[in-house]
Design a protein around this motif. Sequence first.
Motif, PDB file in Angstrom:
ATOM      1  N   CYS A   1      -8.848  -4.903  -6.627  1.00  0.00           N
ATOM      2  CA  CYS A   1      -8.235  -4.333  -5.232  1.00  0.00           C
ATOM      3  C   CYS A   1      -7.563  -3.204  -5.563  1.00  0.00           C
ATOM      4  CB  CYS A   1      -7.079  -5.942  -5.036  1.00  0.00           C
ATOM      5  SG  CYS A   1      -8.146  -7.372  -4.088  1.00  0.00           S
ATOM      6  N   LEU A   2      -6.555  -3.874  -6.851  1.00  0.00           N
ATOM      7  CA  LEU A   2      -6.504  -2.045  -7.158  1.00  0.00           C
ATOM      8  C   LEU A   2      -7.295  -0.979  -7.674  1.00  0.00           C
ATOM      9  CD1 LEU A   2      -3.430  -0.960  -7.870  1.00  0.00           C
ATOM     10  CD2 LEU A   2      -3.757  -1.998 -10.007  1.00  0.00           C
ATOM     11  N   SER A   3      -7.797  -1.006  -8.271  1.00  0.00           N
ATOM     12  CA  SER A   3      -8.771  -0.237  -8.410  1.00  0.00           C
ATOM     13  C   SER A   3      -9.615   0.293  -6.883  1.00  0.00           C
ATOM     14  CB  SER A   3     -10.502  -0.734  -9.431  1.00  0.00           C
ATOM     15  OG  SER A   3     -10.770  -0.117  -9.237  1.00  0.00           O
ATOM     16  N   ALA A   4      -9.551  -0.588  -5.828  1.00  0.00           N
ATOM     17  CA  ALA A   4     -10.161  -0.283  -4.410  1.00  0.00           C
ATOM     18  C   ALA A   4      -9.709   0.970  -3.303  1.00  0.00           C
ATOM     19  CB  ALA A   4     -10.562  -1.401  -3.489  1.00  0.00           C
ATOM     20  N   ALA A   5      -8.577   0.563  -4.179  1.00  0.00           N
ATOM     21  CA  ALA A   5      -6.583   1.310  -3.401  1.00  0.00           C
ATOM     22  C   ALA A   5      -6.584   2.316  -4.248  1.00  0.00           C
ATOM     23  CB  ALA A   5      -5.418   0.402  -3.720  1.00  0.00           C
ATOM     24  N   VAL A   6      -6.759   2.696  -5.536  1.00  0.00           N
ATOM     25  CA  VAL A   6      -6.658   3.894  -6.242  1.00  0.00           C
ATOM     26  C   VAL A   6      -8.231   4.785  -5.745  1.00  0.00           C
ATOM     27  CG1 VAL A   6      -7.272   5.385  -8.127  1.00  0.00           C
ATOM     28  CG2 VAL A   6      -6.087   2.833  -8.143  1.00  0.00           C
ATOM     29  N   GLY A   7      -9.219   4.145  -5.457  1.00  0.00           N
ATOM     30  CA  GLY A   7      -9.803   4.424  -4.622  1.00  0.00           C
ATOM     31  C   GLY A   7     -10.022   5.533  -3.205  1.00  0.00           C
ATOM     32  N   ALA A   8      -9.017   4.091  -2.362  1.00  0.00           N
ATOM     33  CA  ALA A   8      -9.478   5.099  -0.731  1.00  0.00           C
ATOM     34  C   ALA A   8      -7.929   6.153  -1.132  1.00  0.00           C
ATOM     35  CB  ALA A   8      -8.612   3.618  -0.200  1.00  0.00           C
ATOM     36  N   ALA A   9      -6.362   6.415  -1.772  1.00  0.00           N
ATOM     37  CA  ALA A   9      -5.724   7.292  -2.041  1.00  0.00           C
ATOM     38  C   ALA A   9      -6.616   8.679  -3.001  1.00  0.00           C
ATOM     39  CB  ALA A   9      -5.197   6.786  -3.726  1.00  0.00           C
TER      40      ALA A   9
ATOM     41  N   THR B   1       4.448  -5.544 -15.288  1.00  0.00           N
ATOM     42  CA  THR B   1       4.152  -4.901 -14.332  1.00  0.00           C
ATOM     43  C   THR B   1       3.384  -4.188 -14.561  1.00  0.00           C
ATOM     44  OG1 THR B   1       5.762  -3.376 -13.403  1.00  0.00           O
ATOM     45  CG2 THR B   1       5.961  -5.677 -12.521  1.00  0.00           C
ATOM     46  N   VAL B   2       2.337  -3.412 -13.897  1.00  0.00           N
ATOM     47  CA  VAL B   2       1.130  -2.722 -13.837  1.00  0.00           C
ATOM     48  C   VAL B   2       1.700  -1.788 -12.772  1.00  0.00           C
ATOM     49  CG1 VAL B   2      -1.193  -2.019 -13.683  1.00  0.00           C
ATOM     50  CG2 VAL B   2      -0.609  -4.107 -15.093  1.00  0.00           C
ATOM     51  N   THR B   3       1.904  -0.473 -13.573  1.00  0.00           N
ATOM     52  CA  THR B   3       1.850   0.588 -12.200  1.00  0.00           C
ATOM     53  C   THR B   3       0.750   1.930 -12.420  1.00  0.00           C
ATOM     54  OG1 THR B   3       3.880   0.652 -11.627  1.00  0.00           O
ATOM     55  CG2 THR B   3       3.477   2.522 -11.440  1.00  0.00           C
ATOM     56  N   VAL B   4       0.138   1.413 -11.446  1.00  0.00           N
ATOM     57  CA  VAL B   4      -0.825   2.801 -11.188  1.00  0.00           C
ATOM     58  C   VAL B   4      -0.018   4.114  -9.937  1.00  0.00           C
ATOM     59  CG1 VAL B   4      -3.666   4.030 -10.571  1.00  0.00           C
ATOM     60  CG2 VAL B   4      -2.496   1.867 -11.279  1.00  0.00           C
ATOM     61  N   THR B   5       0.033   5.311  -9.813  1.00  0.00           N
ATOM     62  CA  THR B   5       0.371   6.521  -9.878  1.00  0.00           C
ATOM     63  C   THR B   5      -1.253   7.465  -8.982  1.00  0.00           C
ATOM     64  OG1 THR B   5       2.391   6.613 -10.692  1.00  0.00           O
ATOM     65  CG2 THR B   5       2.141   8.193  -9.539  1.00  0.00           C
ATOM     66  N   VAL B   6      -1.074   7.873  -8.389  1.00  0.00           N
ATOM     67  CA  VAL B   6      -1.910   8.567  -7.459  1.00  0.00           C
ATOM     68  C   VAL B   6      -1.517  10.029  -7.294  1.00  0.00           C
ATOM     69  CG1 VAL B   6      -3.757   9.140  -6.532  1.00  0.00           C
ATOM     70  CG2 VAL B   6      -3.894   7.000  -7.267  1.00  0.00           C
ATOM     71  N   ARG B   7      -1.344  11.316  -7.719  1.00  0.00           N
ATOM     72  CA  ARG B   7      -0.455  12.681  -7.047  1.00  0.00           C
ATOM     73  C   ARG B   7      -1.440  13.634  -6.979  1.00  0.00           C
ATOM     74  NH1 ARG B   7       1.108  16.689 -10.089  1.00  0.00           N
ATOM     75  NH2 ARG B   7       1.418  15.754 -12.263  1.00  0.00           N
ATOM     76  N   ASP B   8      -1.273  14.038  -6.304  1.00  0.00           N
ATOM     77  CA  ASP B   8      -2.240  15.721  -6.000  1.00  0.00           C
ATOM     78  C   ASP B   8      -1.274  17.089  -5.326  1.00  0.00           C
ATOM     79  OD1 ASP B   8      -1.668  15.683  -2.982  1.00  0.00           O
ATOM     80  OD2 ASP B   8      -2.227  14.162  -2.732  1.00  0.00           O
TER      81      ASP B   8
ATOM     82  N   MET C   1      -6.876   2.558   9.397  1.00  0.00           N
ATOM     83  CA  MET C   1      -5.988   2.211   8.618  1.00  0.00           C
ATOM     84  C   MET C   1      -5.658   2.808   7.877  1.00  0.00           C
ATOM     85  SD  MET C   1      -4.370   0.733  11.901  1.00  0.00           S
ATOM     86  CE  MET C   1      -3.393  -0.670  11.071  1.00  0.00           C
ATOM     87  N   GLY C   2      -7.053   3.119   6.975  1.00  0.00           N
ATOM     88  CA  GLY C   2      -6.446   3.773   5.442  1.00  0.00           C
ATOM     89  C   GLY C   2      -5.659   3.248   4.413  1.00  0.00           C
ATOM     90  N   VAL C   3      -4.131   4.325   4.965  1.00  0.00           N
ATOM     91  CA  VAL C   3      -3.131   3.764   4.198  1.00  0.00           C
ATOM     92  C   VAL C   3      -2.701   2.535   4.703  1.00  0.00           C
ATOM     93  CG1 VAL C   3      -0.944   4.456   3.002  1.00  0.00           C
ATOM     94  CG2 VAL C   3      -2.984   6.017   3.861  1.00  0.00           C
ATOM     95  N   ALA C   4      -2.706   2.208   5.400  1.00  0.00           N
ATOM     96  CA  ALA C   4      -1.786   0.401   6.372  1.00  0.00           C
ATOM     97  C   ALA C   4      -2.533  -0.560   5.945  1.00  0.00           C
ATOM     98  CB  ALA C   4      -1.536   0.982   7.835  1.00  0.00           C
ATOM     99  N   ARG C   5      -4.359  -0.832   6.254  1.00  0.00           N
ATOM    100  CA  ARG C   5      -5.028  -1.281   5.235  1.00  0.00           C
ATOM    101  C   ARG C   5      -5.411  -1.372   3.771  1.00  0.00           C
ATOM    102  NH1 ARG C   5      -8.656  -3.066  10.624  1.00  0.00           N
ATOM    103  NH2 ARG C   5      -6.416  -3.869  12.396  1.00  0.00           N
ATOM    104  N   SER C   6      -6.049  -0.369   3.871  1.00  0.00           N
ATOM    105  CA  SER C   6      -7.067  -0.305   2.161  1.00  0.00           C
ATOM    106  C   SER C   6      -5.334  -0.125   0.957  1.00  0.00           C
ATOM    107  CB  SER C   6      -7.652   0.696   2.266  1.00  0.00           C
ATOM    108  OG  SER C   6      -8.787   1.140   3.452  1.00  0.00           O
ATOM    109  N   ILE C   7      -4.664   0.112   0.700  1.00  0.00           N
ATOM    110  CA  ILE C   7      -3.864   0.715   0.274  1.00  0.00           C
ATOM    111  C   ILE C   7      -1.972  -0.920   0.362  1.00  0.00           C
ATOM    112  CG2 ILE C   7      -2.293   1.997  -1.161  1.00  0.00           C
ATOM    113  CD1 ILE C   7      -3.747   4.525  -0.279  1.00  0.00           C
ATOM    114  N   ARG C   8      -1.507  -0.374   1.613  1.00  0.00           N
ATOM    115  CA  ARG C   8      -0.748  -1.688   1.684  1.00  0.00           C
ATOM    116  C   ARG C   8      -1.476  -3.016   1.952  1.00  0.00           C
ATOM    117  NH1 ARG C   8       3.072   2.864   4.963  1.00  0.00           N
ATOM    118  NH2 ARG C   8       4.472   3.653   2.729  1.00  0.00           N
ATOM    119  N   GLY C   9      -1.962  -3.088   2.628  1.00  0.00           N
ATOM    120  CA  GLY C   9      -2.542  -4.420   2.699  1.00  0.00           C
ATOM    121  C   GLY C   9      -3.077  -5.235   1.782  1.00  0.00           C
ATOM    122  N   ARG C  10      -3.966  -4.602   1.042  1.00  0.00           N
ATOM    123  CA  ARG C  10      -4.722  -5.451  -0.212  1.00  0.00           C
ATOM    124  C   ARG C  10      -3.637  -5.491  -0.998  1.00  0.00           C
ATOM    125  NH1 ARG C  10      -9.214  -0.854  -0.262  1.00  0.00           N
ATOM    126  NH2 ARG C  10     -10.992  -1.839   0.010  1.00  0.00           N
TER     127      ARG C  10
END
Length: 365
Positions: A272-280, A304-311, A330-339
């Motif tokens: 799930c975390l990998s999928a959230a990073v992919g959505a970002a 804790t495990v923290t992953v940061t995606v920056r552009d 709902m890309g951010v709302a569901r794919s990232i925050r929802g997961r």
Amino acid sequence: MAIEGPFWRAIAVFRVASLVYAAVLMAQHRGYEQPLLGWLVIGVMAVWTAVATFAYAAEALRRWPLLSVDLGVTLACLLTTPAVQGGQQVAIGAMPVPATWIAAPVLAWAVHYGRRAGTLAAAVVAAGELWSRSRVEEPSVLINETVLLLMAGWLVGHMVRLAKRAEERMQRAAEMEAAQRERERLARDIHDSVLQVLALVQRRGRELGGEAAELGRLAGEQEAALRELVSVGPPPLGTTDLRSLLARFGSPSVTVSSPATPLLLPAEAAACLSAAVGAALDNVRAHCGHEARAWVLAESLDGTVTVTVRDEGPGIPEGRLEQAAADGRMGVARSIRGRMSELGGKVSIVSVPGQGTEVEITLPA
């Protein structure tokens, strides 16, 4: 399970030995009122000992119907004790007709269903014995036998439970060892073939220059990623090293940085975390262009495990995320925050117009 086999064989031996003991006691006592009935009970015990020995040897038959019949036959033989012995023999505390044979179904229930079932079966048999010998003059004898039955049911069930756990752990250890051997074999094969070819493509690409140089550079990146993949040992069963999932996002435009030590997470959480990073990263390509640079940083700190995606894109205008959710995107709302919400994680999004966006995902390890 295979570990139960020796227990069932031990119970079969116990039945036979107890049957012989009951027959010896029957032959020694001359004061019983109904000796013929007593020998008839011994005969029933012998027949059921043979039937139970063969029935319990078949794993498919080790179910509650067989165990219930076993318990019923034992109680029936036990409850004939007053009729066989008579009041005088019962009063002096003579051993019941089945003798120690009554413990066999208690052991069977304990082996198959565990200590609770073993204790319950012991309580049922003990209740039958207390009824059949209620006129005994020394009740301490009955108390001792009841306590021994209850202890046998509980202890045997507990021992079987521990044995099953040990067998499961040994099986998992064998699977891990087999997986490690297979991984080492594949690593040798990859080293002798794929890695050598990628190294050759990288070297020849540098020598030829032009478009071949770009192919060589890509081959070098893939060689490094593949070499790291085969050099890392397998994670424990049920867990996944998050680094291996994040490494797939690496490309000329995406830089992935992770610690040298494994970032172990439950397999589902890591996916799930990998999928959230992919959505970002999909959002980066959608709003900043396919050639936009992005950086993925993974780290572990304080459980804790923290992953940061920056552009370095144009940033997200104020209120844009809320408007997108209202419009059904709902890309951010569901794919990232929802997961992450489902897993107890947190998502923080910081965006400055003209300076890019930073998505920080934190998940308990």
